[in-house]
Design an enzyme around this catalytic site. Structure first.
Site, mmCIF file in Angstrom:
data_model
loop_
_atom_site.group_PDB
_atom_site.id
_atom_site.type_symbol
_atom_site.label_atom_id
_atom_site.label_comp_id
_atom_site.label_asym_id
_atom_site.label_seq_id
_atom_site.Cartn_x
_atom_site.Cartn_y
_atom_site.Cartn_z
ATOM 1 N N ASP A 36 -6.739 3.804 -13.485
ATOM 2 C CA ASP A 36 -6.494 3.338 -12.122
ATOM 3 C C ASP A 36 -7.208 2.022 -11.837
ATOM 4 O OD1 ASP A 36 -4.846 5.345 -11.340
ATOM 5 O OD2 ASP A 36 -6.394 6.535 -10.343
ATOM 6 N N LYS A 57 -2.413 -0.424 -8.367
ATOM 7 C CA LYS A 57 -1.786 -1.553 -7.677
ATOM 8 C C LYS A 57 -2.151 -2.857 -8.367
ATOM 9 C CE LYS A 57 -1.966 0.505 -3.143
ATOM 10 N NZ LYS A 57 -2.887 0.744 -2.088
ATOM 11 N N MET A 172 -12.180 5.267 2.094
ATOM 12 C CA MET A 172 -10.974 4.562 2.551
ATOM 13 C C MET A 172 -11.015 4.338 4.066
ATOM 14 S SD MET A 172 -8.257 6.586 0.110
ATOM 15 C CE MET A 172 -9.100 8.153 0.109
HETATM 16 N N1 SAH Z 1 -12.054 9.651 -6.582
HETATM 17 C C1 SAH Z 1 -12.848 8.570 -5.984
HETATM 18 C C2 SAH Z 1 -12.317 8.187 -4.622
HETATM 19 C C3 SAH Z 1 -10.917 7.602 -4.662
HETATM 20 S S1 SAH Z 1 -10.353 7.103 -3.087
HETATM 21 C C4 SAH Z 1 -14.312 8.982 -5.920
HETATM 22 O O1 SAH Z 1 -14.617 10.171 -6.149
HETATM 23 O O2 SAH Z 1 -15.167 8.126 -5.682
HETATM 24 C C5 SAH Z 1 -10.770 5.386 -3.090
HETATM 25 C C6 SAH Z 1 -11.921 5.144 -2.180
HETATM 26 O O3 SAH Z 1 -13.130 5.504 -2.815
HETATM 27 C C7 SAH Z 1 -12.131 3.697 -1.783
HETATM 28 O O4 SAH Z 1 -11.270 3.313 -0.734
HETATM 29 C C8 SAH Z 1 -13.572 3.732 -1.349
HETATM 30 O O5 SAH Z 1 -13.703 4.322 -0.085
HETATM 31 C C9 SAH Z 1 -14.164 4.676 -2.358
HETATM 32 N N2 SAH Z 1 -14.733 3.972 -3.521
HETATM 33 C C10 SAH Z 1 -14.410 4.121 -4.796
HETATM 34 N N3 SAH Z 1 -15.172 3.336 -5.590
HETATM 35 C C11 SAH Z 1 -16.012 2.670 -4.769
HETATM 36 C C12 SAH Z 1 -17.053 1.722 -4.955
HETATM 37 N N4 SAH Z 1 -17.391 1.282 -6.172
HETATM 38 N N5 SAH Z 1 -17.712 1.263 -3.870
HETATM 39 C C13 SAH Z 1 -17.405 1.707 -2.643
HETATM 40 N N6 SAH Z 1 -16.420 2.589 -2.397
HETATM 41 C C14 SAH Z 1 -15.738 3.081 -3.454
#
Ligand code: SAH
Length: 267
Positions: A36, A57, A172
C-alpha cells in the site's frame, strides 16, 4: 512461507526498525509483495527477490478497488506464489485486513495475519505522547475520521465520545478535523482539552502540532501539515512537554518535568 499462502502483514507506521521479524522474514521469502501507499520504500528494499505490486493511490488516480486487490491476492496464491500483502501500520486497524482475509477464506486460500505497530500507538510514541498514562486515562478510543464514503462517520455517537472517551486517537481525521472538534465541543468536551497532530509519524518527515481542541482546526489550516496524520485529544498530550525524546536526543531541555502536575499526589 509456503507456496500458495498469503501473509497479511503490517509494516508499522514508517520507520523500518518498527517492522516485526515475521514481516521481515516474509519480505525475504516472498515471491510477490502487494503493498500500500503508506509502506516506506526502505522497507520494500528488503524484498530482494520479490515482484512488487503497488495497490494504492498514485498520481491522483483512485486507489485500486478493494475487491480487485483481494482477488489479485487470490489469483497469485492460486498460481502457487508466496504472497506477502503488506499494509501500513497494523492490517486489522482501519486497514481492511479483515475484508481481504474474508475474501481469501471464501476462495479457500490459506493465510496468516502478522500484526504491525499501529500509527495511533507507535506514531504517538514517536512524538513523546504515551497513549495511556495512569494519571490521565484508563481507556483509549480509536476513531476513524471518515467512513467509506469519505464523509465524517455518521455512525459515531459524538455525545458518548465527548463524555466517555478519556483519550481519543483519530485516524484519517485531517479533512474533517473542524467537524470532529465542533461535534465534541458541542457535546460538552472542553475547548481547552490538549490536542496534538502527528504527521508522517516515525519517518524523517515527522511533524507535530500541539494545540487544544478549540484551536485544532484553525491551527491545522494555518500550518502546512498534510496527511497521513494522527490526531490525539486528551490530557496525555501534555506529557510531550516532558517526553519529546527526539528533541531531548538533539540536546533540548524538557519543557516540563511534571506536565500533569500530579507528582504532589505521589505518582
Ligand atoms: N492500518 C493503519 C491505518 C490505516 S488508515 C495503522 O494501523 O496505522 C490510514 C491512516 O493511518 C492515515 O490517514 C493516518 O491517520 C494514519 N497513519 C498511518 N501511518 C501514519 C504515519 N506514519 N503518521 C501519521 N499517521 C499515520
Amino acid at each position: 512461507m509456503e507456496p500458495g499462502w498469503v501473509w497479511l502483514c503490517g509494516a508499522g507506521p514508517g520507520d523500518p526498525g518498527l517492522l516485526t521479524l515475521h514481516a521481515l522474514n516474509a519480505l525475504r521469502q516472498a515471491d510477490v509483495v502487494v503493498y500500500d501507499a503508506l509502506v516506506s520504500p526502505e522497507i520494500l528494499d528488503w524484498a530482494m527477490n520479490a515482484e512488487l505490486v503497488y495497490a494504492g493511490k498514485r498520481g491522483g488516480k483512485p486507489s485500486a478497488k478493494q475487491q480487485d486487490i483481494s482477488l489479485k491476492l487470490v489469483e497469485l496464491a492460486k498460481a502457487g506464489k508466496r504472497v506477502l500483502r503488506l499494509k501500513g501500520g497494523d492490517p486489522f486497524v482501519f486497514g481492511r485486513g479483515g475484508e481481504e482475509a474474508q475474501t481469501l477464506l471464501a476462495h479457500g486460500v490459506n493465510f496468516r495475519i502478522v500484526p504491525g505497530i499501529s500509527a495511533g500507538i507507535g506514531g504517538l510514541a514517536y512524538a513523546g505522547i504515551p497513549v495511556t498514562h495512569r494519571d490521565v486515562n484508563q481507556s483509549v478510543t480509536f476513531v476513524t475520521g471518515h467512513d467509506h464514503t469519505g464523509q465524517a462517520p455518521g455512525s459515531l455517537n459524538w455525545r458518548a465520545l465527548a463524555e466517555g472517551a478519556q483519550v481519543l486517537v483519530i485516524y484519517m481525521g485531517m479533512k474533517h478535523a473542524r467537524h470532529i472538534a465542533n461535534e465534541l465541543m458541542a457535546a460538552g468536551r472542553p475547548g481547552d482539552t490538549p490536542a496534538a497532530v502527528v504527521c508522517n509519524a516515525t519517518t524523517p518527515d515527522q511533524q507535530v502540532l500541539e494545540t487544544t481542541l478549540a484551536h485544532l482546526a484553525d491551527d491545522i489550516e494555518a500550518s502546512d501539515l498534510q496527511p497521513p496524520a494522527i490526531l490525539c485529544i486528551g490530557h496525555n498530550v501534555k506529557m510531550r512537554e516532558a517526553l519529546d525524546w527526539q528533541a531531548l536526543a538533539e540536546g533540548a531541555a524538557p519543557r516540563s518535568l511534571d506536565p500533569l502536575g500530579v507528582k504532589a499526589q505521589g505518582a
